[in-house]
Design an enzyme around this catalytic site. Structure first.
Site, PDB file in Angstrom:
ATOM      1  N   ASP A  46      -0.056   2.076  23.687  1.00 50.00           N
ATOM      2  CA  ASP A  46      -0.049   0.448  23.475  1.00 50.00           C
ATOM      3  C   ASP A  46       1.231   0.812  22.228  1.00 50.00           C
ATOM      4  O   ASP A  46       1.490  -0.627  21.508  1.00 50.00           O
ATOM      5  CB  ASP A  46      -1.496   0.149  22.467  1.00 50.00           C
ATOM      6  CG  ASP A  46      -1.572   0.969  21.842  1.00 50.00           C
ATOM      7  OD1 ASP A  46      -1.251   2.362  21.051  1.00 50.00           O
ATOM      8  OD2 ASP A  46      -3.125   0.713  20.683  1.00 50.00           O
ATOM      9  N   SER A  47       1.193   1.873  21.156  1.00 54.15           N
ATOM     10  CA  SER A  47       3.208   1.708  20.867  1.00 54.15           C
ATOM     11  C   SER A  47       4.228   1.303  21.767  1.00 54.15           C
ATOM     12  O   SER A  47       4.889   0.386  20.875  1.00 54.15           O
ATOM     13  CB  SER A  47       3.342   2.758  20.657  1.00 54.15           C
ATOM     14  OG  SER A  47       3.684   4.313  21.518  1.00 54.15           O
ATOM     15  N   ASP A  85      -3.454   4.711  27.788  1.00 57.22           N
ATOM     16  CA  ASP A  85      -3.717   3.822  26.087  1.00 57.22           C
ATOM     17  C   ASP A  85      -4.723   3.031  26.483  1.00 57.22           C
ATOM     18  O   ASP A  85      -3.790   1.777  26.863  1.00 57.22           O
ATOM     19  CB  ASP A  85      -2.439   3.859  25.298  1.00 57.22           C
ATOM     20  CG  ASP A  85      -2.974   4.236  23.397  1.00 57.22           C
ATOM     21  OD1 ASP A  85      -4.424   4.877  24.100  1.00 57.22           O
ATOM     22  OD2 ASP A  85      -2.047   3.822  23.071  1.00 57.22           O
ATOM     23  N   LYS A 115      -6.673   7.049  27.074  1.00 59.03           N
ATOM     24  CA  LYS A 115      -7.760   7.821  25.462  1.00 59.03           C
ATOM     25  C   LYS A 115      -7.654   6.505  24.594  1.00 59.03           C
ATOM     26  O   LYS A 115      -7.403   5.141  25.267  1.00 59.03           O
ATOM     27  CB  LYS A 115      -6.134   8.200  24.667  1.00 59.03           C
ATOM     28  CG  LYS A 115      -5.793   8.493  23.284  1.00 59.03           C
ATOM     29  CD  LYS A 115      -4.219   8.874  22.257  1.00 59.03           C
ATOM     30  CE  LYS A 115      -3.373   7.452  22.280  1.00 59.03           C
ATOM     31  NZ  LYS A 115      -4.230   6.749  21.427  1.00 59.03           N
ATOM     32  N   GLU A 117      -8.575   4.702  20.583  1.00 61.71           N
ATOM     33  CA  GLU A 117      -9.101   5.237  18.737  1.00 61.71           C
ATOM     34  C   GLU A 117      -9.548   5.205  17.833  1.00 61.71           C
ATOM     35  O   GLU A 117     -10.747   3.925  18.422  1.00 61.71           O
ATOM     36  CB  GLU A 117      -8.335   4.424  18.828  1.00 61.71           C
ATOM     37  CG  GLU A 117      -6.551   3.971  18.437  1.00 61.71           C
ATOM     38  CD  GLU A 117      -5.638   3.290  17.907  1.00 61.71           C
ATOM     39  OE1 GLU A 117      -4.064   3.189  17.956  1.00 61.71           O
ATOM     40  OE2 GLU A 117      -5.845   2.485  17.246  1.00 61.71           O
ATOM     41  N   GLU A 184      -3.799  11.678  14.346  1.00 63.57           N
ATOM     42  CA  GLU A 184      -2.474  11.159  13.812  1.00 63.57           C
ATOM     43  C   GLU A 184      -2.428  11.200  12.103  1.00 63.57           C
ATOM     44  O   GLU A 184      -3.534  11.192  11.589  1.00 63.57           O
ATOM     45  CB  GLU A 184      -2.469   9.889  14.323  1.00 63.57           C
ATOM     46  CG  GLU A 184      -0.708   9.065  13.663  1.00 63.57           C
ATOM     47  CD  GLU A 184      -0.666   7.846  14.580  1.00 63.57           C
ATOM     48  OE1 GLU A 184       0.553   6.883  14.211  1.00 63.57           O
ATOM     49  OE2 GLU A 184      -1.205   7.514  15.809  1.00 63.57           O
TER      50      GLU A 184
END
Length: 293
Positions: A46-47, A85, A115, A117, A184
């Site tokens: 999602d970056s 993501d 993935k 968070e 991270e």
């Protein structure tokens, strides 16, 4: 072309101490380059909100954004293990939402895993997705979607209390059924402990070398993303400079009529006289509006 790796391959690599190479990619060309270079894994992160779409963070990214980019990446890297993501809002509301959106990554974009968070607070989501038969990676430490709660894009786990919390998060993620974990921006000492303590592969993005592999954002490593460069990034190229200089040269060539040259054009097949006659028809008014109709 190498065969696409599976979760079993990644478990075996962890057991053997063989490092996994993992980058982000957001489009067909970058994915095809990654596959040609024989990267082990790709994350359609999602970056993309920051690197591709110009947002200040990742929160505005939607499921539709992610699915579209995942589809492009899969077309570019059909033989690479790829994660989709899960964007902000796609799993926080309920376990049911989490499973529904995780399924979209597999059904609509042919992803191999997803993935998300968070640690203990998303354990029920990880379990629900895993119970649905979908491979899941956890992501703890600096978590961009919740960077506001963390006071910005700051390293995590640098004191004993926060390190303890991250260890508990890592254990909860594994116990919930995740098959991978991404750390991270945490200290390498903590990374090493977690990687050795867990049975599942543990990967680093800015979390040091002592783990099972590394992830890096393609825009950072290639010098494409110019807004800022995290401390943990090694730049392997400065593509932005190359592109900018190419654009400047193009502008200069067009302004001075050095482009296009003769080799860049397609010449007529009929005789020049025939074309002159054609042009004369228009100049003489031969083709009236009635004839054009």
């Amino acid at each position: 072309m190498a065969k696409k790796k599976s979760v079993l391959d990644f478990m075996e690599m962890k057991a053997k101490g063989e490092k996994v190479t993992w980058i982000t990619a957001y489009d067909y060309p970058m994915a095809s380059f990654a596959e040609t270079a024989e990267l082990d894994m790709i994350l359609v992160g999602d970056s993309l909100g920051m690197v591709v779409m110009g947002y200040q963070g990742t929160v505005p990214v939607t499921m539709e954004d992610c699915i579209s980019h995942c589809q492009s990446v899969r077309r570019g890297a059909p033989n690479t293990f790829i994660f989709g993501d899960m964007p902000f809002g796609s799993y926080q509301i309920s376990d049911e939402d989490a499973v529904r959106n995780a399924c979209r990554f597999l059904k609509e974009a042919d992803m191999d895993a997803v993935k998300l968070e968070g640690g203990r607070r998303v354990a029920s989501k990880i379990k629900a997705i895993s119970d649905a038969g979908i491979l899941v990676s956890g992501h703890i430490g600096l978590t961009p979607q919740s960077s506001g709660q963390q006071g910005g894009f700051k390293a995590q786990g640098r004191d004993v209390a926060s390190a303890r919390d991250l260890i508990f998060d890592a254990i909860a993620i594994q116990d919930a059924g995740a098959r991978f974990l991404l750390l991270e921006a945490v200290p390498p000492e903590l990374t090493e402990f977690i990687a050795n303590f867990l049975d599942i592969p543990v990967y680093s993005i800015g979390a040091g070398a002592p783990c099972d592999g590394q992830l890096i954002i393609c825009g950072d490593m290639l010098g494409l993303f110019q807004a800022f460069t995290p401390k943990f990034v090694k730049k392997y190229a400065n593509v932005a400079e190359v592109i900018t200089n190419a654009f400047k040269e193009y502008v200069a060539d067009v302004k001075t009529v050095n482009f296009p040259e003769d080799k860049h054009v397609y010449h007529i097949k009929d005789s020049f006289d025939d074309f002159q006659a054609l042009f004369a028809e228009f100049d003489s008014g031969y083709l009236t509006e009635e004839k054009l109709g």
